[in-house]
Design an enzyme around this catalytic site. Structure first.
Site, PDB file in Angstrom:
ATOM      1  N   ASP A  97      -3.871  -4.165  -1.601  1.00  0.00           N
ATOM      2  CA  ASP A  97      -4.442  -2.821  -1.740  1.00  0.00           C
ATOM      3  C   ASP A  97      -3.635  -1.969  -2.722  1.00  0.00           C
ATOM      4  O   ASP A  97      -2.489  -2.321  -3.093  1.00  0.00           O
ATOM      5  CB  ASP A  97      -4.472  -2.163  -0.349  1.00  0.00           C
ATOM      6  N   ASP A 106     -15.009   1.004  -0.301  1.00  0.00           N
ATOM      7  CA  ASP A 106     -14.825   1.344   1.115  1.00  0.00           C
ATOM      8  C   ASP A 106     -16.136   1.806   1.730  1.00  0.00           C
ATOM      9  O   ASP A 106     -16.254   1.907   2.951  1.00  0.00           O
ATOM     10  CB  ASP A 106     -13.796   2.475   1.255  1.00  0.00           C
TER      11      ASP A 106
END
Ligand code: DGJ
Length: 776
Positions: free
Chosen positions: A470, A538
């Site tokens: 990430d 997301d």
């Protein structure tokens, strides 16, 4: 295939050709890029300049050398071309002037230099240019990928003088197109809104598509398409461009008042300069281009073939990817081993193959304010450590995967307390924070070495088969403590990142690395050289995802696109949409689930079990099939559809995705391209059992007696009486499917219901199967 005929260079792919030459003045002149043609006389491709151009200057005073009007392969300031230049080099004594002339060519081998790049080109050409006053060499590289219809380009400057020069701009490529009848397509957005298609008609002016955040960004992806005004998904001419680079990028498109188009792409010259010392060189990232005369779908397919075969590498190239459960939205930071194992048991039961432990497993990470940098397991949450937990997951029959965010650091972390100087910040200034975190200074080789060592320790500590990498903030306060020239910060940062990734992917070839940056904030070809797949966004809301997945598909293959089915109301939009629709859309790419499975009722669990079994039975098609966007667009219609076709054309799957249901809908017709035109296929959708409760009080309209809504009788009827709807089956030839399409059954819209009515409602969807029929 590259052919050199006298002073001309012909770069041919399966369907396209790129032609340029060097002329008597030493200029590199671009003549043609487009559909493959037969040429009897090259003169037809050359621009005629017999009449002159009013205020144009002549290159070095030479007759007819209207350098500002020519289509060129490179250009620099001061020579008389007043369009945007490919290079801006600053020489301390003579300023910005540079003048590169043709000095030779060579067919050469693969890419040089430390940047990630494509591999497996059929042919590579190097053109040498030289500025003999500045003693600078410019090399232009052209790589030809025959089957993919892709040509890629990059440049290298070598300082052969005894002075330092400063590179203020060095784009990877320059392309001059002879006219300007194009619309420019870019892929823009923000967090949770990645790669939404934006189109503008080109008129005279300069257009920029760039990123200044330190990453390729969710604001503007490096992918740019120029399509002829009349081109659409299935027909017409279009050019696509992308960059194998994950840092600040820039594409400039300049349309001149005489209606010529110049396109430049490469490293962004924003907050950038690079000092080239005596003998040093600088190599640009690789720019990638393709052309299609068969519309945007073909253009995208070219890119898909290119990425699958010449960008993604290692063990996962062209390999099927596992169905995963990710713990993030189901647990966030709040979990312990017992809870996770409860989830894992259900995961195994429904058919999940990979259990991914997301954020929150390390340091004292109970929220997003601390611990980034402290990559040691939190034994309060996982008493047996990572190895103990991974073993339990393996014992259940699943692989284990782990989340990390190594490029970041929280001020509240042991790493920061030990090495505050490793965070990116400017001495004497207060740094900006993003998600409460700072960025680690990857321009410092010591920091990169530390990361390689520490992460290797983590990856060796247990049986890890997947890593989600990430990156949750944009870069500000750019300053590298060990850099002599701060103009090099952004590029050196990304080079540091690539060094870390090269070391780790080499050391851990069996780990499937998935890229992530708050979702899709770094979705680019540079990343795909290390990460075979990327977390797309997301935003897992069904409706939002239609836009995001469609936009992403223009440049990136399904095998790169990771999709998760999440819970409702959706955590990004609070929208409730059917489980079936969330799944149907998530099928187009790599399927995952991201929700608390232990919170679902039995019906949902068995539905998920069926979904996963279905996906697995057609996984290769969903991940590697030839992908098409259908004719309807969600922004113009109530629905859209995508489909994937088996490379041998034996079968296909169409996903039909609806937004809101409106009465008096336009008729739904599905056209499918890419099948064998003369072959017979079966096109079908199995009928589904409908819960009569969706009809609400309409039940009282058909029953001879009146019942109480949601009362005992209503509940009883809905349990035992489930009418069938939505089933359709047709025999159809490939040519009919392409040209006449299938006129689908009407949708329920208040005027009648029966087995020949589709009941989709708001956010409804369906998958239609197409299979070659044995009958004739
Ligand atoms: C952002 C990612 O996109 C999410 O999927 C999740 O991993 C969180 N970070 C964790 O902090």
């Amino acid at each position: 295939m590259i052919t050199i005929k006298d002073n001309r260079f012909l770069l041919a792919t399966k369907n396209t050709i790129y032609i340029f030459r060097h002329n008597e003045a030493g200029l590199l002149i671009h003549d043609y890029y487009g559909k493959k043609i037969d040429i009897a006389d090259f003169k037809i491709l050359e621009m005629k300049t017999g009449g002159g151009f009013g205020s144009a200057v002549l290159y070095e005073g030479r007759e007819r050398q209207y350098v500002g009007q020519f289509g060129l392969e490179t250009s620099s300031p001061g020579i008389g071309d007043f369009r945007e230049p490919q290079l801006k080099l600053f020489h301390p004594e003579t300023g910005y002037y540079s003048n590169f002339k043709y000095a030779g060519r060579e067919k050469t081998s693969e890419t040089i230099g430390p940047l990630p790049a494509s591999y497996g080109a059929d042919d590579v050409l190097r053109i040498d240019l030289y500025d003999d006053v500045l003693k600078l060499k410019l090399e232009l590289y052209y790589k030809v990928f025959y089957e993919a219809d892709v040509i890629s380009r990059y440049a290298r400057v070598v300082n052969e003088s005894t002075r330092e020069i400063t590179i203020e701009r060095l784009f990877s490529m320059l392309l001059d197109l002879r006219d300007s009848d194009y619309a420019m397509m870019t892929f823009e957005g923000d967090w949770a809104k990645e790669r939404h298609l934006i189109e503008k008609k080109l008129v005279s002016g300069v257009y920029v598509n760039d990123a200044k955040t330190g990453a390729s960004s969710n604001i503007r992806n490096p992918l740019v398409i120029l399509r002829r005004d009349n081109a659409d998904e299935f027909q017409g001419s279009c050019y696509g461009f992308n960059l194998v680079y994950s840092g600040n990028h820039k594409t400039m498109i300049e349309v001149t008042p005489l209606k010529k188009t110049r396109l430049l792409t490469g490293i962004n010259d924003y907050a950038f300069n690079h000092i080239l010392t005596e003998g040093a060189d600088f190599i640009t990232p690789e720019a990638v281009m393709t052309y299609s005369d068969r519309g945007l779908n073909r253009l995208s397919q070219n890119f898909h073939v290119f990425v699958n075969n010449h960008i993604v590498r290692g063990r996962f190239k062209n390999k099927e990817r596992p169905v995963l459960l990710n713990t993030w939205e189901g647990s966030y930071f709040n979990f312990n081993e017992k809870q996770l194992l409860r989830q894992a048991k259900v995961a195994k039961e429904v058919g999940i193959e990979l259990f991914v432990l997301d954020d929150g497993w390390f340091g004292r990470r109970n929220n997003d304010k601390s611990s980034l940098g402290d990559w040691d397991v939190n034994t309060k949450k996982l008493p047996g450590g990572l190895s103990g937990f991974a073993r339990k997951i393996n014992d259940l029959g699943m692989e284990f995967g782990l989340w990390v965010e190594p490029e970041m650091i929280n001020e509240d972390s042991d790493l920061y307390r030990a090495h505050p100087e490793w965070a990116v910040r400017i001495p004497g200034r207060k740094p900006a924070l993003g998600r409460n975190q700072l960025v680690l200074d990857l321009t410092n080789p010591e920091v990169c070495d530390y990361l390689i060592g520490k992460l290797s320790e983590v990856f060796l500590s247990c049986n890890i088969k997947y890593v989600k990498w990430d990156y949750n903030r944009n870069i500000t306060d750019m300053y590298g403590k060990t850099l002599a020239n701060q103009g090099e910060f952004f590029h050196k940062y990304i080079m540091g990142f690539y060094r870390v990734m090269s070391a780790l992917t080499e050391r851990f070839p069996d780990i499937l690395f998935e890229g992530c940056a708050s979702g899709g904030n770094r979705f680019d070809l540079g990343m795909l050289c290390f990460f075979p797949q990327i977390w797309t966004s997301d935003n897992t809301d069904y409706l939002e995802r239609i836009y995001i997945q469609r936009g992403t598909s223009y440049g990136y293959p399904l095998s790169a696109i990771a999709n998760h089915v999440s819970s409702v109301p959706n955590h990004q939009t609070l929208r409730a949409t059917p489980l079936s629709s969330r799944f149907n859309l998530a099928c187009f790419g790599n399927l995952g689930y991201e929700l608390d499975l232990t919170a679902l009722d039995e019906k949902s669990i068995s539905a998920i079990k069926r979904q996963i079994a279905f996906y697995k039975s057609r996984r290769r098609l969903f991940q590697y099939g030839t992908f098409y966007r259908g004719r309807e667009f969600i922004d113009e219609s109530h629905a859209t559809y995508f489909y994937v076709v088996e490379p041998d054309r034996s079968r296909a799957i169409v996903g039909y995705f609806q937004e809101l249901l409106h009465p008096a809908l336009k008729e739904d017709i599905i056209y499918v391209d890419g099948l064998d035109e003369g072959e017979l296929y079966r096109f079908y959708h199995k009928p589904e059992r409908i819960n009569i409760k969706i009809f609400g009080s309409l039940i009282n309209y058909i029953l001879p007696f009146k019942i109480k809504l949601n009362g005992k009788i209503h509940n009883l009827i809905s349990r035992f009486y489930r009418p069938k709807a939505g089933g359709e089956s047709y025999k159809v030839y490939g040519n009919a499917l392409k040209r006449a399409g299938i006129r689908l059954n009407q949708q329920f819209m208040g005027t009648g219901f029966g087995s020949e009515v589709r009941v989709l409602g708001d956010f409804g969807s369906a998958l239609y199967m197409i299979e070659k029929s044995e009958d004739k």
